[in-house]
Design an enzyme around this catalytic site. Sequence first.
Site, PDB file in Angstrom:
ATOM      1  N   GLU A  85      31.001  -3.871 -14.091  1.00 59.98           N
ATOM      2  CA  GLU A  85      31.716  -3.152 -13.719  1.00 59.98           C
ATOM      3  C   GLU A  85      32.702  -2.592 -13.320  1.00 59.98           C
ATOM      4  O   GLU A  85      33.042  -3.732 -11.984  1.00 59.98           O
ATOM      5  CB  GLU A  85      30.836  -1.497 -13.110  1.00 59.98           C
ATOM      6  CG  GLU A  85      29.939  -2.240 -12.380  1.00 59.98           C
ATOM      7  CD  GLU A  85      28.542  -0.792 -11.343  1.00 59.98           C
ATOM      8  OE1 GLU A  85      28.327  -0.370 -11.665  1.00 59.98           O
ATOM      9  OE2 GLU A  85      28.925  -1.120 -10.081  1.00 59.98           O
ATOM     10  N   HIS A 126      27.972   3.979  -7.593  1.00 68.82           N
ATOM     11  CA  HIS A 126      27.202   2.520  -6.655  1.00 68.82           C
ATOM     12  C   HIS A 126      27.973   2.229  -5.772  1.00 68.82           C
ATOM     13  O   HIS A 126      29.328   2.240  -5.309  1.00 68.82           O
ATOM     14  CB  HIS A 126      27.434   1.406  -7.625  1.00 68.82           C
ATOM     15  CG  HIS A 126      26.031   1.762  -8.567  1.00 68.82           C
ATOM     16  ND1 HIS A 126      26.827   1.011 -10.204  1.00 68.82           N
ATOM     17  CD2 HIS A 126      25.166   2.127  -9.004  1.00 68.82           C
ATOM     18  CE1 HIS A 126      25.575   0.675 -11.114  1.00 68.82           C
ATOM     19  NE2 HIS A 126      24.831   2.087  -9.968  1.00 68.82           N
ATOM     20  N   TYR A 169      19.034   0.161 -19.608  1.00 68.49           N
ATOM     21  CA  TYR A 169      18.488   0.621 -20.182  1.00 68.49           C
ATOM     22  C   TYR A 169      19.066   1.308 -21.344  1.00 68.49           C
ATOM     23  O   TYR A 169      18.158   0.747 -22.607  1.00 68.49           O
ATOM     24  CB  TYR A 169      18.072   1.238 -18.704  1.00 68.49           C
ATOM     25  CG  TYR A 169      17.188   1.787 -17.897  1.00 68.49           C
ATOM     26  CD1 TYR A 169      16.867   0.123 -17.801  1.00 68.49           C
ATOM     27  CD2 TYR A 169      17.200   2.269 -17.387  1.00 68.49           C
ATOM     28  CE1 TYR A 169      16.470  -0.664 -15.907  1.00 68.49           C
ATOM     29  CE2 TYR A 169      16.593   2.630 -15.343  1.00 68.49           C
ATOM     30  CZ  TYR A 169      16.828   1.265 -15.169  1.00 68.49           C
ATOM     31  OH  TYR A 169      15.991   0.899 -13.819  1.00 68.49           O
ATOM     32  N   LYS A 225      -2.612  -4.771   8.547  1.00 75.44           N
ATOM     33  CA  LYS A 225      -3.380  -3.906   7.350  1.00 75.44           C
ATOM     34  C   LYS A 225      -4.188  -5.206   7.047  1.00 75.44           C
ATOM     35  O   LYS A 225      -3.577  -6.485   5.848  1.00 75.44           O
ATOM     36  CB  LYS A 225      -3.465  -3.322   6.437  1.00 75.44           C
ATOM     37  CG  LYS A 225      -2.984  -2.096   6.586  1.00 75.44           C
ATOM     38  CD  LYS A 225      -2.187  -0.397   6.005  1.00 75.44           C
ATOM     39  CE  LYS A 225      -2.154   0.571   6.291  1.00 75.44           C
ATOM     40  NZ  LYS A 225      -1.692   1.513   4.917  1.00 75.44           N
ATOM     41  N   THR A 266       0.907  -1.442  -0.162  1.00 75.21           N
ATOM     42  CA  THR A 266       0.251   0.340   0.195  1.00 75.21           C
ATOM     43  C   THR A 266       1.022   1.076  -0.228  1.00 75.21           C
ATOM     44  O   THR A 266       0.420   2.134  -0.269  1.00 75.21           O
ATOM     45  CB  THR A 266      -0.707  -0.027   0.998  1.00 75.21           C
ATOM     46  OG1 THR A 266       0.470  -0.159   2.717  1.00 75.21           O
ATOM     47  CG2 THR A 266      -1.856  -0.906   1.402  1.00 75.21           C
ATOM     48  N   GLY A 267       2.049   1.001  -0.072  1.00 76.51           N
ATOM     49  CA  GLY A 267       2.617   2.171  -0.777  1.00 76.51           C
ATOM     50  C   GLY A 267       3.006   2.642  -0.882  1.00 76.51           C
ATOM     51  O   GLY A 267       2.041   2.473  -2.064  1.00 76.51           O
ATOM     52  N   GLU A 274      17.541   0.581  -1.873  1.00 77.85           N
ATOM     53  CA  GLU A 274      18.773   0.934  -1.735  1.00 77.85           C
ATOM     54  C   GLU A 274      19.682   1.180  -1.132  1.00 77.85           C
ATOM     55  O   GLU A 274      18.342   2.008   0.147  1.00 77.85           O
ATOM     56  CB  GLU A 274      19.409   2.095  -3.439  1.00 77.85           C
ATOM     57  CG  GLU A 274      21.212   2.317  -2.918  1.00 77.85           C
ATOM     58  CD  GLU A 274      21.261   4.061  -3.991  1.00 77.85           C
ATOM     59  OE1 GLU A 274      22.331   4.639  -4.012  1.00 77.85           O
ATOM     60  OE2 GLU A 274      20.237   4.522  -4.172  1.00 77.85           O
TER      61      GLU A 274
END
Length: 699
Positions: free
Chosen positions: A251, A295, A201, A84, A58-59, A138
């Site tokens: 990386e 990162h 992406y 809930k 529900t966030g 994160e």
Amino acid sequence: MAAVRCGKTSVFPHSYPTSLPRCSRRDFTSSAVRGSYDDTVQNLRIGKHTRVIYQGFTGRVATGNAKDSLAYGTNIVGGVTPGKEGEHLGLPLLPNVRKATEQLKPDATAVFVAAPQCAKAIEEAIEAEIPLIVSVAEHIPLHDIMRVCSILKTQSKSRLVGANAPGIIAPIGSCRIGFQPLPTFAPGHIGIAAKSGTLSYETVASITRSGLGQSLCVGMGGDIIAGTNLVDALRVFEADPETEGIILVGEIGGRAEEDAAEWIKEYRSRMGSKAKPIAALVGGTTAPEGRIMGHAGAWAARGERTAKEKYRVLEEAGATMVDHPENFGSVMKTLLSQSGRDVRNITKDANQRRGYHTLRRRPTALQRNGGDVQRIQQQRGLLLRPEQASGPLQPYLDQVEGLSLSKEPAPKDSFYIGVTVDRTARQPCIATSPTADASQLNQRVKRFPYDWREGPTKSTIRQATEHMQLDAAPPAAKAQITRLVQTLAKMYKEKEAVTLSGSVSIDNNGNLTLHQPSLLLQFDDAAYRSNKRQEDIHSLREKDTEVPEEVEAEQDGIVFIKLNDPDANIGTLVNGAGLAMNTLDALRLHGGKATNFLDTGGKATSETVKKSFELILRDSRVKVIFVNIFGGLTDGGMIAEGVLLAFKEVDMKGVPVVVRIRGTNEALGQKIIAESGLELEAFDGFAEAAERVVELAGR
């Protein structure tokens, strides 16, 4: 139980369709005994019938994400919010994971829980034996994740993707568990595994434009430890009949790429001409030594190869290397053709399923919230100077009788000793070397992993100290080495360190000396910022000794690193740590040098762009600014409008700006820039943009 594919359908044991042949049903019987965490790797094979729940359902962020994923076709069956019960988005809402598992029979859970509570949420999913757990948050503390990984190693039901990962997506089955930008993806036959979200992406967009599309995309995540690594993804891609070609995006930091290279070499030897073609990229080849590049896991520890060395190792193993992700499409088509696969049929099949397009779409919850489940400052770790180390370290050294702490540099015959993290083993480890000589240290360091919960065993300590080649050392020094390892391991856990290391020597009295100038004490920033732990350690941070622009950027959620090359003259503004690293690398290949690394994260808003321009322009070396944005989670038109607004409000000092916008709604973004009437130039491809940037920098 693990998921399997039969023909063209991806299924999990709870959700196989009635049309599946009987042979597939037999795969799910109790006779398939699981023995270890490695056996859960096939749980990554998600698809149309994968039953997904949300933790934190529900966030605001989870709600927006679930709406988009439902529209995409993901089989979301409900979710959990503690305390809930009822209905949300027309789906069942349960108060805890155990009840949700009993009633909804999920195959996977999307953990959209903020970092302070996320580890606990993952542990609840493990306890409920949910086959696939995807964690996107994160800044989960490192030691929380090490505790989670120590639990994962004891079971054979659940597989973790993440944390700090965009998630996993199967375009063929329209199943997204994460926050990947949906307009970029298209069903097809290329498997992609990546550490970096933004680089993945860009890679996906290139593959989509080529007409190949994607079969399955797995995000490792940018944290120090990943629940699923590149080799795990490779094992799935090999067995997947939908996957014709494979792409890896790595990386700087860790050994995932080296482990992948070993796997690739063995795979190609075993399969010969039948091996699926593999292409790869490694970001961070120009990263400065000792810096954390955006990162949390983007740094190289002692004994780990640099990004350049990883590039070479992958290439030697048989992977075809590229320098920028927009080149993957053409490279993969060539590799598929050379391997004897029918590229025309592959592209035809993918294009018939779903074509790539840019479009105007409503901002998702992740866009509205700046791209993060929880927005907090982006400091990536606390590194104490050697002269600061005696404060927190001394109480532990006092437990080693006879050991002294010297302010003198370590002699040439000193040894290296430390406790750090073994990323491949997903555990802490003792790291030792028979020499502390900087010219040999990386080649001589060896790691000895141990269980985070139990601490190092006597056997592990003995192996680690034997590697130091202390055969001729006095008995007192050998005993002190053992005790030092034990106390460092204790401090490592109690203070939530990332690395504790230094050089030791044996004095004339046969006792051990630890040399303060060699000390490296690195602590997990997330433990303090996310959970307010270790305040005593993090109060030692001395911001006045740091680069002012870097500290200031941190307050706005921007990761800014000033690079010290006196010949550099190109300022960079990029969204995403991996993309920012690769931008520096690729610019260098075009003859340019960057003055800075700047990652706005997923927060390329007008305010962060404005602040970024201000930071970049404080450097008198800057002759041109390169804005390189991939509109994945954010809309290209919105980014362009933000750039214009920021550009008008900042004194640009006559410095020209080149803007490259790709991804969601890229055409509108480029049009806005081109028609602005300002000193801005818009480009579509990276190569042409980079060439123009280098040209302007040379004037």
